[in-house]
Design a protein around this motif. Structure first.
Motif: not given
Length: 425
Positions: A313-327
């Motif tokens: 959820d936090e990575y989505n707010k930060a717009k970090n797509d790579f981190a979202v996918k890895a998590t």
């Protein structure tokens, strides 16, 4: 007829160019008491008040010394110096009619103290320099006392006093501007204290007084400028105890270095406070990293997945797509591992993707390993290396042959003749 008296008469006759001078000297030498005569003249001069009499006696002693081959000049030189000091303090403008005996009993240090407490600062400094007293015992101590009195003058502005103190004290060793500033603060002049602290070269001496004066922002700035991390931690700890949480965080935001050090401290000691800091700054990227790190400390799968979901959820707010996918892939892997642990008792939970595939292959669960290969898009080269390594270690040569013929190898082949069974290799 004492030797000293005869030597004094001999010198008087010598100044008159009279031959009696030689007669007196011969009489002293015949008695072999010329050394005693010189010492008596020096001691007599020390106990005299009249400068002219002092000079006459010292000249007589100097005259007698000329006829001695082995005589230590120390007493003569010391007495000359002491008489100059005593004559200076006996002046009517100073008013300290000390005898030489009193001076010796009270010691030079006490004499300097008396001059200082009566505010005869120039004379005290001249005495220290003339007698070559070490700075930390002499001039620096006098200047420190002078500066402490200077800051109490009500008829001068803060700027004028600070400028005068700096001009007079300079970089004299042993004088601490922080001590002078503390005196100014005690006298109710905080602005003057701050101006004086600007001249203090040691930040470790500035910061405690600034904290005492409730100048926390300035104390923190000085601590950061010093480059001393221990000093920064000291100020941060003080601010944390003295301020409410919101003001404390706002203060740190204005000092990036202090904020970074405090984050390092919280990472080791107070992880929950670290989370509050990230929330305060709306730092979604760091919040996501915080939840990921926290998930590894959670032993329960449900808790770990919940932490990872918060990270997504936090990575989505930060717009970090790579981190979202890895998590998200990590969450999928954890669920897959739990499923196999429940079904096969494989003990996979917490392993990395590659370690999980290696464990599955070593257990003979090649279908499940292939499923991971497809689901997580493992590169062909990595998968082939893992598969070949696992089959070779178990010496499953038939399976290895089937696998090699299933499709073209992306890594090629290495063929080596196996050694005989009885070979030491």
């Amino acid at each position: 007829m004492a030797p000293g008296a005869l030597l004094l008469e001999a010198h008087r006759e010598y100044e008159k160019s009279s031959q009696k001078a030689d007669e007196y000297l011969r009489e002293i030498k015949e008695q072999n008491v010329l050394g005693d005569a010189v010492r008596q003249c020096v001691e007599a001069a020390a106990h005299e008040y009249d400068p002219d009499t002092q000079k006459a006696l010292m000249r007589a002693a100097s005259f007698g010394k000329c006829f001695l081959t082995e005589f230590s000049p120390d007493q003569f030189v010391t007495t000359c110096r002491e008489l100059r000091v005593l004559n200076a303090v006996r002046e009517s403008s100073v008013g300290m009619p000390l005898t030489h005996t009193q001076f010796k009993q009270m010691t030079l240090q006490v004499l300097i103290d008396r001059l200082v407490y009566r505010q005869f600062y120039p004379l005290a400094i001249e005495v220290c320099r003339y007698l070559k007293i070490p700075d930390y015992q002499g001039v620096s101590r006098v200047l420190k006392h002078w500066a402490s009195c200077k800051v109490q003058q009500k008829d001068l502005t803060d700027e004028a006093i600070a400028r005068a103190v700096c001009a007079k004290v300079g970089d004299s060793p042993g004088v601490s501007y922080s001590d002078v500033a503390a005196k100014a603060y005690e006298c109710g002049r905080p602005e003057l204290a701050i101006k004086l602290l600007d001249f203090e070269a040691r930040s470790g001496e500035q910061v405690p007084l600034l904290l005492k004066m409730k100048r926390s922002q300035l104390a923190l700035s000085k601590a950061v400028e010093s480059g001393d991390t221990d000093l920064v931690y000291t100020v941060v700890t003080y601010l944390k105890n003295e301020m409410n949480r919101g003001d404390f965080f706002m203060t740190l935001r204005n000092q990036p270095v202090a904020l970074s050090l405090y984050r390092q401290f919280c990472k080791l000691q107070e992880p929950q406070t670290l989370k509050d800091l990230f929330n305060q700054d709306d730092d979604h990227q760091e919040l996501g990293n915080f939840y990921v790190t926290s998930s590894y400390r959670d032993k329960r799968l449900e808790g770990r997945l919940a932490q990872l979901q918060s990270a997504v959820d936090e990575y989505n707010k930060a717009k970090n797509d790579f981190a979202v996918k890895a998590t998200e892939e990590e969450m999928r892997l954890l669920r897959f591992q739990r499923k196999l642990d429940d079904e096969k008792g494989a003990g996979l939970l917490g392993l990395s993707l590659q370690a999980t595939m290696e464990a599955l292959m070593s257990l003979g669960l090649h279908k499940q390993a292939e499923q991971l290969y497809r689901d997580f898009r493992v590169p062909d080269k990595r998968y082939w290396w893992l598969k070949l390594k696992s089959l070779a270690e178990k010496e499953q040569w038939e399976e290895l042959e089937k696998f090699s013929k299933s499709k073209k190898s992306p890594i090629g082949y290495l063929v080596r003749e196996a050694p005989p069974l009885n070979s030491p290799l």
